[in-house]
Design a protein around this motif. Structure first.
Motif, PDB file in Angstrom:
ATOM      1  N   MET A 868     -61.492 -33.751  24.440  1.00 34.08           N
ATOM      2  CA  MET A 868     -62.256 -34.968  24.212  1.00 34.08           C
ATOM      3  C   MET A 868     -62.460 -35.763  25.493  1.00 34.08           C
ATOM      4  SD  MET A 868     -61.322 -37.669  21.251  1.00 34.08           S
ATOM      5  CE  MET A 868     -59.653 -37.277  21.598  1.00 34.08           C
ATOM      6  N   VAL A 869     -61.377 -35.898  26.235  1.00 34.83           N
ATOM      7  CA  VAL A 869     -61.442 -36.708  27.443  1.00 34.83           C
ATOM      8  C   VAL A 869     -62.392 -36.078  28.450  1.00 34.83           C
ATOM      9  CG1 VAL A 869     -60.084 -37.692  29.299  1.00 34.83           C
ATOM     10  CG2 VAL A 869     -59.104 -37.473  27.028  1.00 34.83           C
ATOM     11  N   ASN A 870     -62.230 -34.764  28.616  1.00 37.28           N
ATOM     12  CA  ASN A 870     -63.113 -34.064  29.544  1.00 37.28           C
ATOM     13  C   ASN A 870     -64.572 -34.251  29.161  1.00 37.28           C
ATOM     14  OD1 ASN A 870     -60.998 -33.141  30.922  1.00 37.28           O
ATOM     15  ND2 ASN A 870     -61.120 -31.013  30.217  1.00 37.28           N
ATOM     16  N   ARG A 872     -65.926 -36.599  27.439  1.00 37.42           N
ATOM     17  CA  ARG A 872     -66.387 -37.967  27.652  1.00 37.42           C
ATOM     18  C   ARG A 872     -66.701 -38.193  29.130  1.00 37.42           C
ATOM     19  NH1 ARG A 872     -68.867 -41.281  27.409  1.00 37.42           N
ATOM     20  NH2 ARG A 872     -68.679 -43.463  26.816  1.00 37.42           N
ATOM     21  N   VAL A 873     -65.808 -37.680  29.978  1.00 40.13           N
ATOM     22  CA  VAL A 873     -65.988 -37.902  31.418  1.00 40.13           C
ATOM     23  C   VAL A 873     -67.238 -37.175  31.905  1.00 40.13           C
ATOM     24  CG1 VAL A 873     -65.018 -37.418  33.695  1.00 40.13           C
ATOM     25  CG2 VAL A 873     -63.569 -38.295  31.877  1.00 40.13           C
ATOM     26  N   LYS A 980     -64.511 -28.461  37.893  1.00 37.55           N
ATOM     27  CA  LYS A 980     -64.115 -29.608  37.102  1.00 37.55           C
ATOM     28  C   LYS A 980     -62.979 -30.257  37.840  1.00 37.55           C
ATOM     29  CE  LYS A 980     -62.458 -28.545  33.131  1.00 37.55           C
ATOM     30  NZ  LYS A 980     -62.227 -28.083  31.758  1.00 37.55           N
ATOM     31  N   PRO A 981     -62.812 -31.515  38.000  1.00 36.63           N
ATOM     32  CA  PRO A 981     -63.785 -32.539  37.608  1.00 36.63           C
ATOM     33  C   PRO A 981     -65.026 -32.517  38.515  1.00 36.63           C
ATOM     34  CG  PRO A 981     -61.881 -33.479  38.698  1.00 36.63           C
ATOM     35  CD  PRO A 981     -61.577 -32.064  38.494  1.00 36.63           C
TER      36      PRO A 981
ATOM     37  N   LEU B  31     -64.445 -42.111  38.121  1.00 40.67           N
ATOM     38  CA  LEU B  31     -64.725 -42.628  36.780  1.00 40.67           C
ATOM     39  C   LEU B  31     -65.178 -44.083  36.841  1.00 40.67           C
ATOM     40  CD1 LEU B  31     -61.971 -41.356  34.338  1.00 40.67           C
ATOM     41  CD2 LEU B  31     -64.333 -40.651  34.534  1.00 40.67           C
ATOM     42  N   PHE B  42     -66.616 -48.064  30.205  1.00 37.09           N
ATOM     43  CA  PHE B  42     -66.501 -46.608  30.181  1.00 37.09           C
ATOM     44  C   PHE B  42     -65.052 -46.147  30.432  1.00 37.09           C
ATOM     45  CE2 PHE B  42     -66.737 -42.498  32.474  1.00 37.09           C
ATOM     46  CZ  PHE B  42     -67.232 -41.739  31.428  1.00 37.09           C
ATOM     47  N   GLU B  45     -62.722 -46.962  27.615  1.00 38.04           N
ATOM     48  CA  GLU B  45     -63.012 -46.090  26.484  1.00 38.04           C
ATOM     49  C   GLU B  45     -62.368 -44.704  26.678  1.00 38.04           C
ATOM     50  OE1 GLU B  45     -67.139 -44.321  24.887  1.00 38.04           O
ATOM     51  OE2 GLU B  45     -67.258 -46.292  25.867  1.00 38.04           O
ATOM     52  N   VAL B  46     -62.637 -44.157  27.845  1.00 39.53           N
ATOM     53  CA  VAL B  46     -62.097 -42.831  28.144  1.00 39.53           C
ATOM     54  C   VAL B  46     -60.576 -42.859  28.133  1.00 39.53           C
ATOM     55  CG1 VAL B  46     -61.886 -41.074  29.930  1.00 39.53           C
ATOM     56  CG2 VAL B  46     -64.086 -42.083  29.444  1.00 39.53           C
ATOM     57  N   LEU B  49     -59.215 -42.923  24.681  1.00 38.39           N
ATOM     58  CA  LEU B  49     -59.332 -41.563  24.144  1.00 38.39           C
ATOM     59  C   LEU B  49     -58.191 -40.684  24.664  1.00 38.39           C
ATOM     60  CD1 LEU B  49     -63.086 -40.530  24.422  1.00 38.39           C
ATOM     61  CD2 LEU B  49     -61.699 -40.574  22.363  1.00 38.39           C
ATOM     62  N   PHE B  50     -57.971 -40.848  25.948  1.00 38.61           N
ATOM     63  CA  PHE B  50     -56.942 -40.038  26.594  1.00 38.61           C
ATOM     64  C   PHE B  50     -55.563 -40.343  26.005  1.00 38.61           C
ATOM     65  CE2 PHE B  50     -53.759 -39.759  30.029  1.00 38.61           C
ATOM     66  CZ  PHE B  50     -53.745 -38.390  30.181  1.00 38.61           C
ATOM     67  N   SER B  89     -59.218 -34.810  34.268  1.00 39.12           N
ATOM     68  CA  SER B  89     -60.500 -35.481  34.110  1.00 39.12           C
ATOM     69  C   SER B  89     -60.390 -36.971  34.334  1.00 39.12           C
ATOM     70  CB  SER B  89     -61.027 -35.254  32.694  1.00 39.12           C
ATOM     71  OG  SER B  89     -61.790 -34.099  32.660  1.00 39.12           O
ATOM     72  N   ILE B  90     -59.311 -37.518  33.845  1.00 39.63           N
ATOM     73  CA  ILE B  90     -59.174 -38.973  33.976  1.00 39.63           C
ATOM     74  C   ILE B  90     -58.555 -39.335  35.321  1.00 39.63           C
ATOM     75  CG2 ILE B  90     -56.877 -39.318  33.000  1.00 39.63           C
ATOM     76  CD1 ILE B  90     -57.969 -41.567  31.401  1.00 39.63           C
TER      77      ILE B  90
END
Lengths: 1003, 153
Positions: A868-870, A872-873, A980-981, B31, B42, B45-46, B49-50, B89-90
């Protein structure tokens, strides 16, 4: 973390190793029965002991048989002799009997009396050696006794010397041999033995024997032989009665058996060895001994019996022989058996030793094999470790590069920009190097594959130089590159590998050079050869002689004036090259057609430095891995020593070879050749690769004057300026430049007026009149209406004081720090000429956001990721550039969304997803599309809106950037991948491929 | 205005301290750069979620590891993979590193090591959560005070 990974990996490797060992290990017979070896030995010894015992027994038995044979032979011989002698005697007694009957009875009166008989017998005694004596007894019946006694004058006596009692018959002895004269007048029939004998003799008419008894007189054992003597001639076959009646007397002889046998045996050899007994066995139950002792020692185990026939059928005799001593121990047999045993024991032990040795050697072999497998496993683990670590390094490096990219987006001065760009380039080079470390494993495995892509050689050389610019600047070493004009702008080959080679060589040179220069030169290998080789030869030989004479005082015509190992780069030869190029400049246009006809181009690249050089002893192992010149090298300069071995591998992979010339304390020149493909113009014009650096074209046609005393260096400077499209002239010193300028200025006007004057720092400082000349230059220009030429100082390193001085002298405009790079020169010139205020649109870093925005704006993009996080990003990042983003959380959902027809322009797909991974999803999408395409082709008359085929660009999103993954991506129908990222630049490069070259028809 | 300035300074200090301590990396900055007028929250939000995702995964793993009859390392591996992906990702650097260490233990089927790593992971997670929430609070305060959130360069 890498270690732990490695550890877990190691486990699996070990398991694999063990399995391998189990299946692979070939057991030999000996190896398989190793536990039995001592038992085998024991068995062998036992069998051999048994065998030797058997041998002993056999030999012993042979001995015994022989002994027995000897005994029987000896015994028989004795018996035969005894018998012969006996029968001789018996015959003689027989003759005597006939004598008596002839002369005593047939003659009347008798011709024999006692005297005659005694004399005759005494004289013939030698004929009867066995008889102690003979006597004759007459038969006298009782009726005739008185008459007889009167006739002879004595009475008949018994054996006991008494007057004989009355009997039917008497047998008194009338004649006797002297030896037995004591028996005269004795009645022989009074003795039991003799009486029996007499009766038997007259009945049979043959010689008869008594059983052995003690003889009168001698007391020896003996037998008496008796012969009958007849009065009248007997009828041819007389009856017993007729014989008895015809009997006149009896002749007897005593055999002294004991002395007889004694004598006989004494004549024979070996009589001591055996023991002889003679028996009368007439009565089979009671053997009467005739000779020898009844109870004798000797070898009782072995005896031999021989029959004796003494001519008397009534009596039976036998001879028994035995050895005196027991059979001696058979030493021969014993020794033979023992030696046999010992030899077999030794043989057995040798075999056992050999087997043990074989087992040991095999064990060692297996151990070595295991160690080898382990070492190989460790090697694999090492590669794995390298890969992991490299992967981990990438992550922070991405951060660094990202920040630098951000920094470059801000407004920077040219110096700052240069620094930031250098940092970025270095960072990128580092990432590349990490990839190269990964590739090292491939080189080792022989799996390295070379790319064939078009690339710009010159910009790669610039990049490599900038990588080392900081270092060389600090050391004060001049770093320069020169590429011959004839080298094509773009070549086909592996830019990464080429860069790696250059980086290695230049890196080495920078490391080992403290003064002077490092000069990279590239030219076509075919051209200079015929011209240069002999020259180089003389340069080398002649040059070194000269050096010895005028060392130090001489300025070498190299880049920095320092002596170089290989003088091929010195001006003497270099100018030929340059001049040649210029001369052929026109010709080259003609040649171009020919050049392009050939598919490949061979380049000669040399890297020259004026460093410490390579000691002569170390020169032959320079290309061996992990070998530095000596151990102190790594202490002083660091490094692993693997670089040159990789370089050699790579050069050979690229179809070239590498060599070097090095003189200690003078420097080294590494040169290698490499083969690149020619690049077709059409192919590279539309695929602008990122490594093909775009140089600004704003300087085309500008004129520059380079002021430099050193021709090689000037040529290098000109090379860079020419790449910017500038026209370049040389001037040896500032003065000449000024005068030339002035002349031109006055006579020809603006046309030849230089726009830029580049002055080398050395030339400026060496000229005493430097400042003055510059001023004149300035003034002259001021006198004219034209804009003054921009003054630029070129320097490798410069102190603040010098900088001040330069400013004062008129170099207000700028100073370009060496090493020169076309892009950097361009940046500086932009600043100087004022054209650089606005950023060149096509230049350098692609300004991500705006370009990406223009590419992605309005596009509809599907992002597939289970995380999910990926998701969204990724969506956020794409939205930022104006794209309309939709998300799917699994491969299945994506398939549903991508059911044809759909309106997506691109799809970003995560690879590792549960249920259906990215590869599988892509395969299905492609299948779906191909089906749809087929249908569409069949029904074109329906007039569908899309004229093209269904093919949605699918890009993989992945965290690992291993080549294998990339290959897999392509295999299953993906169009590319982004790491990625997301990284702007990366994203741009991936996306640009589609949206630029493949305009979407319906967007 | 001084107040806003002060808050802004504090915000910058705080966010650079997050970088310095290695709690977040430059992906987080990236980000932040994605935030604009269209999606002003944003990052928040992320992040939420994380957090949700993270809590769920950590819970799952804790349950899986407590199974007495054989731990399902495959499931753990999947969870870790998820968590590693979302944390990178985060830009949650320390969580990601913890995941990498965790992964090596789960590859080696080392239950003890996994438990230790899980503990470490939840520790890193709560640290991150605290820090980020503080950051978001600061952000809200700045917005409430009428200032704009300073961009990180």
């Amino acid at each position: 973390m890498g270690l732990k990974l490695q550890q877990s990996y190691h486990h699996s490797v070990t398991v694999k190793v063990n399995e391998q060992m189990g299946t692979k290990r070939g057991y030999t017979f000996i190896q398989a029965n190793r536990a039995w070896l001592p038992k085998f030995l024991l068995l062998w010894v036992m069998v051999m002991a048994f065998l030797s015992t058997w041998i002993y027994k056999k030999m012993d038995a042979d001995n015994k048989v022989r002994r027995k044979e000897v005994l029987s032979t000896m015994c028989d011989q004795r018996a035969r002799m005894l018998q012969d002698q006996f029968s001789v005697s018996v015959n003689h007694v027989h003759a005597l009997a006939i004598l008596v009957s002839t002369f005593h009875y047939y003659k009347d009166p008798s011709a024999i009396d006692q005297e005659t008989f005694a004399e005759y017998t005494a004289r013939t005694a030698f004929e009867r050696p066995l008889l102690s004596g003979v006597a004759y007894a007459e038969r006298v019946v009782h009726s005739e006794r008185e008459k007889f006694e009167r006739q002879h004058g004595w009475t008949i006596k018994t054996m006991k010397r008494e007057p004989s009692p009355i009997r039917d018959e008497y047998a008194p002895v009338i004649f006797s041999q002297e030896t037995v004269s004591y028996i005269e007048s004795l009645d022989m029939m009074s003795g039991e033995e003799d009486r029996e004998n007499i009766l038997r003799a007259r009945a049979t008419g043959k010689a008869v024997l008594t059983s052995p008894f003690r003889l009168l007189g001698s007391h020896h054992l003996g037998v008496v032989l008796t012969f009958p003597v007849y009065k009248s001639k007997l009828p041819p076959s007389p009856t017993e009665q007729e014989r008895i009646e015809a009997t006149a007397g009896y002749l007897g002889g005593a055999f002294d058996v004991e002395s007889l046998v004694e004598n006989l045996l004494g004549q024979l050899a070996g009589n001591q060895a055996i023991l002889v007994n003679v028996y009368d066995i007439t009565n089979s139950s009671d053997h009467l001994i005739m000779y020898g002792h009844q109870n004798q020692d000797g070898d009782l185990a072995l005896l031999h019996e021989s029959k004796l026939d003494f001519g008397d059928p009534f009596r039976k005799h036998q001879m028994i022989c035995r050895y005196h001593q027991k059979a001696p121990t058979s030493w021969t047999a014993l020794t033979t058996a023992f030696l046999f045993f010992v030899i077999c024991l030794l043989v057995g032990y040798i075999l056992y030793g050999a087997a043990i040795h074989i087992v040991k050697v095999e064990d060692d072999f297996h151990e070595m094999e295991e160690l080898k497998v382990r070492a190989e496993a460790a090697d694999v683990a090492k590669s794995q470790f390298l890969a992991t670590v490299s992967h981990e390094i990438r992550t922070p490096m991405n951060g660094i590069l990202g920040m630098l990219a951000l920094l470059l987006d801000t407004d920077l001065s040219s110096t700052q920009r240069d620094y930031a760009q250098t940092a970025q380039v270095c960072g990128k080079a580092l990432i590349t190097l990490i990839n190269e470390v990964l590739d090292r494993a491939k080189i080792e495995a022989g799996k390295l594959e070379l790319e064939t892509v078009p690339f710009d050689l010159r910009s790669i050389l610039d990049d490599v130089l900038s990588l080392f610019s900081e270092k060389s600047r600090n050391k004060g070493v001049e770093l320069a590159v020169f590429v011959s004009d004839k080298v094509p702008e773009m070549v086909m080959g592996d830019p990464g590998r080429f860069r790696q080679i250059i980086t290695n060589l230049v890196g080495n040179s920078v490391k080992f050079t403290e003064r002077g220069h490092i000069f990279v030169k590239v030219h076509l290998a075919e051209n200079p050869k015929p011209m240069e080789d002999p020259k180089a030869e003389t340069c080398l030989n002649g040059g070194s002689d000269e050096d010895a004479l005028v060392s130090g005082a001489r300025q070498f015509k190299t880049l920095s004036g320092y002596e170089a190992a290989d003088e091929r780069n010195s001006w003497d030869s270099f100018k030929h090259l340059v001049a040649d190029e210029e001369l052929r400049y026109d010709a080259s246009v003609k040649m171009k057609a020919a050049d392009e006809a050939s598919q490949s181009v061979t380049l000669m690249v040399s890297v020259e430095d004026t460093g410490i050089g390579i000691p002569l002893i170390a020169q032959d192992r320079v290309f061996m891995p992990f070998m530095q010149a000596d151990s102190s090298t790594s202490r002083n300069y660091g490094g692993t020593g693997i670089g040159l071995s990789i370089t050699k591998c790579l050069v050979e992979l690229m179809g070239g070879h590498i060599s070097f010339i090095s003189r200690p304390q003078v420097g080294s020149t590494f040169s290698f050749t490499t083969v690149f493909g020619r690049c077709k113009r059409a192919s590279f014009s539309d695929t602008k690769k990122p490594n093909a650096e775009d140089l600004p074209s704003g300087f085309r046609g500008l004129k520059a004057v380079v002021v430099d005393g050193k021709p090689v260096r000037a040529a290098v400077t000109r090379y860079h300026l020419k790449r910017l499209g500038m026209l370049v002239e040389f001037a040896n010193s500032v003065k000449i430049a000024a005068s030339a300028c002035g002349k031109n200025g006055s006579s020809c006007g603006s046309k030849t007026q230089p726009d830029i004057v580049l002055v080398e720092k050395d030339s400026w400082l060496s000229g005493e009149d430097g400042g003055l000349s510059l001023r004149t230059l300035d003034r002259q220009q001021n006198g004219h209406v034209f804009k003054s030429p921009k003054m630029i100082l070129l320097a490798t390193n410069i102190t603040n004081a010098e900088l001040e001085k330069a400013r004062a002298a008129g170099f207000a405009d700028t100073t370009i720090m060496k090493p020169l790079r076309a892009s950097m020169v361009a940046a500086c010139l932009q600043q100087v000429l004022g054209t650089g205020k606005k950023r060149q649109p096509g230049r350098g870093m692609l300004n991500g956001s705006s370009v990406l925005g223009s590419l992605l704006c309005g596009k509809k993009i599907l992002v597939v990721d289970d995380n999910m996080v990926n998701r969204r990003v990724a969506a956020g990042a794409l939205k930022k550039f104006g794209a309309a983003v939709e998300c799917a959380e699994s491969g299945k959902a994506a398939l549903k969304l991508l059911q044809l027809p759909h309106s997506f322009d691109a799809c970003f797909m995560d690879i590792q997803m549960p249920e259906m991974d990215g590869f599988e999803a892509t395969r299905r999408i492609r299948m779906m599309e191909s089906q749809a395409n087929e249908q569409m082709n069949r029904g074109t008359e329906e007039g569908s809106i899309r004229t093209g085929e269904w093919h949605i660009p699918i890009l993989a999103m992945t965290a690992d950037v291993i080549h294998a993954t990339y290959d897999e991506c392509l295999k299953c129908g993906m169009d590319g991948y982004v790491s990625k990222p997301f990284e702007e630049e990366n994203l741009y490069l991936a996306v640009a491929k589609f949206f630029k070259t493949k305009p979407i028809s319906d967007s | 205005m001084d107040f806003v300035n002060q808050l802004q300074r504090k915000f910058i200090d705080y966010s650079s301290s997050l970088h310095r301590e290695g709690i977040v990396d430059d992906q987080f900055t990236q980000l932040r750069k994605l935030e604009d007028e269209n999606s002003p929250h944003f990052v928040m939000e992320v992040a939420s979620l994380f957090f949700e995702d993270c809590e769920k995964l950590i819970n799952n793993m804790a349950i899986a590891l407590e199974q007495k009859q054989g731990v399902d390392f495959k499931q753990i591996d999947e969870c870790i993979h998820q968590l590693k992906g979302s944390s990178s990702s985060i830009g949650a650097l320390r969580v990601k590193n913890a995941c990498i260490a965790f992964r090596s233990f789960s590859d080696g089927q080392n239950r003890e090591g996994c438990l230790r790593c899980l503990q470490q992971l939840s520790h890193e997670y709560s640290l991150l959560k605290n820090k980020l929430q503080t950051l978001f609070r600061l952000e809200k305060q700045i917005v409430a005070a009428g200032g704009s959130i300073p961009r990180v360069h």
